[in-house]
Every structure is written in structure tokens, then in C-alpha cells.
Design an enzyme around this catalytic site. Structure first.
Site, PDB file in Angstrom:
ATOM      1  N   HIS A 194      -4.438  14.426  -9.393  1.00  0.00           N
ATOM      2  CA  HIS A 194      -4.655  13.037  -9.808  1.00  0.00           C
ATOM      3  C   HIS A 194      -3.775  12.610 -10.965  1.00  0.00           C
ATOM      4  O   HIS A 194      -3.399  11.450 -11.063  1.00  0.00           O
ATOM      5  CB  HIS A 194      -6.129  12.808 -10.132  1.00  0.00           C
ATOM      6  N   ASN A 217      -2.353  12.608  -3.669  1.00  0.00           N
ATOM      7  CA  ASN A 217      -3.327  12.990  -4.699  1.00  0.00           C
ATOM      8  C   ASN A 217      -3.918  14.379  -4.433  1.00  0.00           C
ATOM      9  O   ASN A 217      -4.063  15.180  -5.355  1.00  0.00           O
ATOM     10  CB  ASN A 217      -4.466  11.970  -4.752  1.00  0.00           C
ATOM     11  N   ASP A 276       0.846  -1.191   0.000  1.00  0.00           N
ATOM     12  CA  ASP A 276       0.000   0.000   0.000  1.00  0.00           C
ATOM     13  C   ASP A 276       0.888   1.250   0.000  1.00  0.00           C
ATOM     14  O   ASP A 276       1.875   1.324   0.718  1.00  0.00           O
ATOM     15  CB  ASP A 276      -0.905  -0.014   1.243  1.00  0.00           C
ATOM     16  N   GLU A 316      -4.570   2.361  -4.622  1.00  0.00           N
ATOM     17  CA  GLU A 316      -3.118   2.445  -4.448  1.00  0.00           C
ATOM     18  C   GLU A 316      -2.569   1.168  -3.830  1.00  0.00           C
ATOM     19  O   GLU A 316      -1.526   1.165  -3.205  1.00  0.00           O
ATOM     20  CB  GLU A 316      -2.751   3.673  -3.621  1.00  0.00           C
ATOM     21  N   ASP A 339      -1.546   9.358 -10.813  1.00  0.00           N
ATOM     22  CA  ASP A 339      -1.548   8.270 -11.790  1.00  0.00           C
ATOM     23  C   ASP A 339      -0.127   7.935 -12.243  1.00  0.00           C
ATOM     24  O   ASP A 339       0.253   6.774 -12.340  1.00  0.00           O
ATOM     25  CB  ASP A 339      -2.387   8.657 -13.018  1.00  0.00           C
TER      26      ASP A 339
END
Ligand SMILES: [Mg+2]
Length: 311
Positions: free
Chosen positions: A190, A185, A177, A221, A194
Site C-alpha cells: 500500500h 497494491n 481509472d 484509484e 500511495d
């Protein structure tokens, strides 16, 4: 030098009569890369070549090994069973055609045939094969990171779990994680998020060295590692994966545990042979990996927590 046949589909033409082969070669040679076989034995040999043919045109009546026998053997083998076979034959009874299709042929062309129709049928079958392969590939890839997706993971995990149980070999599952990804983010946006996930996927993939090891995107994630037949080195491999992500050096000033993007990993190694009373289910192995991830988070993140099940 470029090979002009490189992107052409490969068709294996099987016929014991030279003249029949010649007709098909003249018809197809401009559009396809052709492999020719004069007997059933040769046809099988060429079918197992790498790369295998994309399509096989198979004569039914041949001395020694008939087309029906060739297709049976092709369909019995995992390496060749998906190759579409079209029977090309002078036989024209309904029963023959039925038998051919029952044995797994995708089509049945009777001689004498109309060249444009044969061409079109071949083109249609090849197009279908191409689309099928593409869909298969897409169905198992995560669109963002282009590593295996959750669906692929579920399949591989079930298979590896069954294999470990059957063979008594260890299997390790790691949940990964990204630390403070929500904050990442929120602050970097975003699009950056990404890109970071893509970079992490690549780093994790590079950190796994053995064939059979796999990293998949589990969702959001979260990533998941499958390490079959680990003998006590699951923690080391996970540690390498964690360091690989840190080494990307992606700034994360909103993380309280590191200046750069980091991950927490919970990994469980499951030894089927060591379990005496009740064997764990695949679900309980996943739960334990999740619990280890939770502990890694509780203990300060950017770390690996590894345990063994069945000790
Ligand atoms: Mg023949």
C-alpha cells in the site's frame, strides 16, 4: 534579500486624522505590515490591491466618504467581502455599534481605546482569518495526492455544468481509472500504491494545460477531469493524460496490458446547444463518462474512449 514583512499580516488603517493613524501605527508597526489610507476612496483603492489586506481598521467619521459607505462597497464585491473590518471610532452609542455590525464589521472599537486590548482583539481576528483560510484549503484538497478532492470536484462540476448550459458552450468530463491497481497494491504494497497515486495525480495535472481544466481525485484509484469549453479536443487532451501516466514508467509486472502503470479514460463531451428534446442532467453526464470508462476497460484498458452527447 529577504523581506522582513513577507510573513507579516497586512493591516490597512483608515483614518482621516493623522494623529489617530499615528497612535495605531505606533501600536502595531512591530507586528504587522501596515498600509495607511487617509480617506474612504484611498481605502477602497488599497483594498483591491494584490495581495489584499488581511484586516481593515476603519474610521467611521471621515469627510466625503464615511466608513459605513466604505464597508458597504467592500461587502458588495467578491474580491473584498471576506476581509474582516473593525470599526475604530469615537462614536459610542449602541445604535452606531449595531449599525456597524449589521453592515458586516467583525468588531467595533471605541476611542479612546486601551492599547493592549486593541492589540489582542486584532490578533484574535487575524488568527481566526488564518484558521479559516487553512480549513477552507484543507476541506477541498485530497490529503494523499494534494490535488482537489471529490467535494471540490462536485462544486466545480455543478458550476461548470450550469455555465455550459447557460452559455451554450461544450463541457467535457473524463473518468480516469488506474489499470489493475488492486493487483498493484497486493504485490507492491500500500505504501507503494500511495506513492503511485501521488505520481499519477501529478502527471495528470501536468497534462492539463489550459486554465480552467481540472483534475480531482474521485476516490480510491479513480480520478476525474473537467475540461470546460473543449472544442473537439477532449479526446486529444485525454490521450495526452493517458500518455503522461505511462511516461512515469512505474513498473507493474502484474498488469496484463502494459509493463508499466497505465490508466483507462472514459470521456464525454456535452454540447448543450445540440440537445433538442430533453436536456441531460448533470448526473446523466457523469453516467455517460462512467460508461465510456467501462467500455475502455472492456476494450483492453490503457486507452481512451471518447463520445459526444447531444449530437
Ligand atoms: Mg475621522
Amino acid at each position: 534579500m529577504t523581506n522582513p514583512n513577507k510573513n507579516k499580516a497586512r493591516i490597512l488603517i483608515v483614518d482621516d486624522e493623522k494623529m489617530n493613524i499615528k497612535v495605531l501605527v505606533d501600536l502595531l508597526k512591530d507586528d504587522y505590515s501596515l498600509v495607511l489610507a487617509r480617506s474612504g476612496e484611498q481605502a477602497l483603492k488599497f483594498s483591491f490591491q494584490n495581495p489584499p489586506p488581511d484586516l481593515i481598521l476603519l474610521d467611521v467619521i471621515m469627510p466625503e466618504m464615511a466608513g459605513y459607505e466604505v464597508i458597504k462597497q467592500l461587502k458588495e464585491n467578491d474580491l473584498t467581502k471576506e476581509i474582516p473590518v473593525i470599526f475604530v471610532t469615537a462614536l459610542s452609542s449602541i445604535e452606531d455599534e449595531e449599525l456597524g455590525l449589521k453592515l458586516g464589521a467583525v468588531d467595533y472599537i471605541t476611542k479612546p481605546f486601551s492599547p493592549p486590548i486593541v492589540k489582542m482583539r486584532i490578533r484574535n481576528h487575524l488568527r481566526f482569518v488564518h484558521q479559516h483560510k487553512l480549513l477552507d484549503k484543507l476541506a477541498y484538497l485530497d490529503a494523499l495526492t494534494e490535488i482537489p478532492n471529490r467535494r471540490r470536484f462536485d462544486e466545480v462540476f455543478q458550476k461548470e455544468f450550469a455555465r455550459a448550459t447557460r452559455n451554450g458552450t461544450p463541457l467535457s468530463i473524463g473518468m480516469v481509472d488506474v489499470d489493475f491497481f488492486k493487483q498493484y497494491n497486493d504485490h507492491y504494497g500500500h505504501a507503494m500504491g500511495d506513492r503511485t497515486l501521488q505520481a499519477i495525480a501529478g502527471a495528470l495535472e501536468n497534462a492539463l494545460k489550459r486554465p480552467g481544466d481540472m483534475v480531482a481525485r474521485y476516490g480510491g484509484e479513480e480520478f476525474v477531469l473537467i475540461l470546460p469549453e473543449t472544442n473537439g479536443d477532449a479526446e486529444q487532451v485525454s490521450e495526452r493524460a493517458r500518455c503522461a501516466v505511462l511516461a512515469l514508467n512505474i513498473p507493474h509486472i502484474y498488469s496484463t496490458v502494459s509493463k508499466c502503470v497505465s490508466v483507462s479514460i472514459g470521456i464525454i463531451t456535452f454540447y448543450p446547444t445540440k440537445i433538442l428534446s430533453s436536456a441531460p442532467s448533470a448526473a446523466s453526464v457523469m453516467e455517460q463518462a462512467d460508461r465510456n470508462l467501462y467500455i475502455a476497460k472492456q476494450n483492453g484498458r490503457n486507452r481512451v474512449v471518447a463520445t459526444v452527447m447531444g449530437d
